[in-house]
Scaffold this motif. Sequence first.
Motif, PDB file in Angstrom:
ATOM      1  N   LYS A  65       0.823  -1.203   0.000  1.00 47.12           N
ATOM      2  CA  LYS A  65       0.000   0.000   0.000  1.00 47.12           C
ATOM      3  C   LYS A  65       0.859   1.255   0.000  1.00 47.12           C
ATOM      4  N   ASP A  66       1.941   1.203   0.766  1.00 53.25           N
ATOM      5  CA  ASP A  66       2.846   2.360   0.873  1.00 53.25           C
ATOM      6  C   ASP A  66       4.225   1.990   0.348  1.00 53.25           C
TER       7      ASP A  66
ATOM      8  N   LYS B 275       7.342   0.959  -3.895  1.00 51.06           N
ATOM      9  CA  LYS B 275       6.390  -0.098  -3.544  1.00 51.06           C
ATOM     10  C   LYS B 275       6.955  -1.447  -3.937  1.00 51.06           C
TER      11      LYS B 275
END
Length: 382
Positions: A262-263, A282
Amino acid sequence: MKKYFTNLSCLAFTFFLVISCKSAEKSLKKGNFDDSVIRAADKLKSNPGHTASIDILKQAYPLALEQHLNDIKQNKESEDLFRWEAELQSYEKLNRLFLVLDQCGSCAKVVDAKRFAQEEKMARHNAANVRYKEAQTLLAIGDRESARKAYEHFEVVNNILPNFNDVRERLDLAYEIASFKVVVEQVLVTSRTYQLSNEYFQERVNEYLQTNKRLNKFVRFYMPEEAANLKIQPDHIIKLQFDDFVVGNTLVEKNTEVVISKDSVKVGEKQVGRSKTPIYDKVTAKFTQSRKTVLSAGLLDMQIMDFKTKRVVTQEKFNGEYNWMCEWAHFNGDERALTAAQLRKCKSQELLPPAPQQLFIEFSKPIYERLTSKLQTYYAKY
């Protein structure tokens, strides 16, 4: 401090007496004379000089005595066949009041309690005798409906005066004529693998039918061997047989996907001058999750047949299923791309399903519930 607690205890006791006295007075005003007598006597046990309770007792007991004696007189003049039972109740209440007052030493100085032991004994005998004769008359008719009424009369006799004459034997005889007899035949499955589980199912059904008190008390269920030994001529025969069942039908599903974090996370460093600077990006992983489902299901056929006509009076099928499931997963790549839930799933392992015997038992549980519910409803009218 000791004096304080002593005073507090006295106040509490006084409050209890005041409340109790008001309750006795309240019962007296409502015409509940027995309750008024009992409450007043209870107070006089602990406080013999309690004037309010003395006054209430002086009023309440004569009124209670008069009320019950009037009821007895009316019952004697009644044409009701079972009038002795109402008379018995009146004498029981009078003797209950006598015992209450007899256990209160100071009450004897207030009222002259009367005992009706012989009268109660005679009323009890007469009440039992009338019921017994009525039951005998009905039993002599010989049909099922009359026998059921006779049985209920014999039950009353036994409650009024246990062991009156041969009431125990009469109860058994009446029940034998009154009962609706049902033989339950359960067919064993042919597979040895599942024979034990089917026997477990049969035992549960048999136990329910023979012991469950929610069913009509006049419906009696027998196993074939029991019926044969007792030479029972049944009214109905219930046949239970599994038409079809499948145990352990396995389905394995796999799903692979590429997941991206996600991050951005640190994936490396680069040299900038004399210092190193982290590189963020990522990350990905190939996530594969597996699901194993073991399907088990069955179909039970129930036929209820009239023994005399050999006609099927009702037939119904009951299905049941049980699905055992296991999930696990693994991944290739950077674990930081996975969610917390995906990571937990990767720590799970493939498990062995329950043994076939247990799977058979599990899918038969809903069948048992549906079958017993149907039988309970169906035989309530018998």
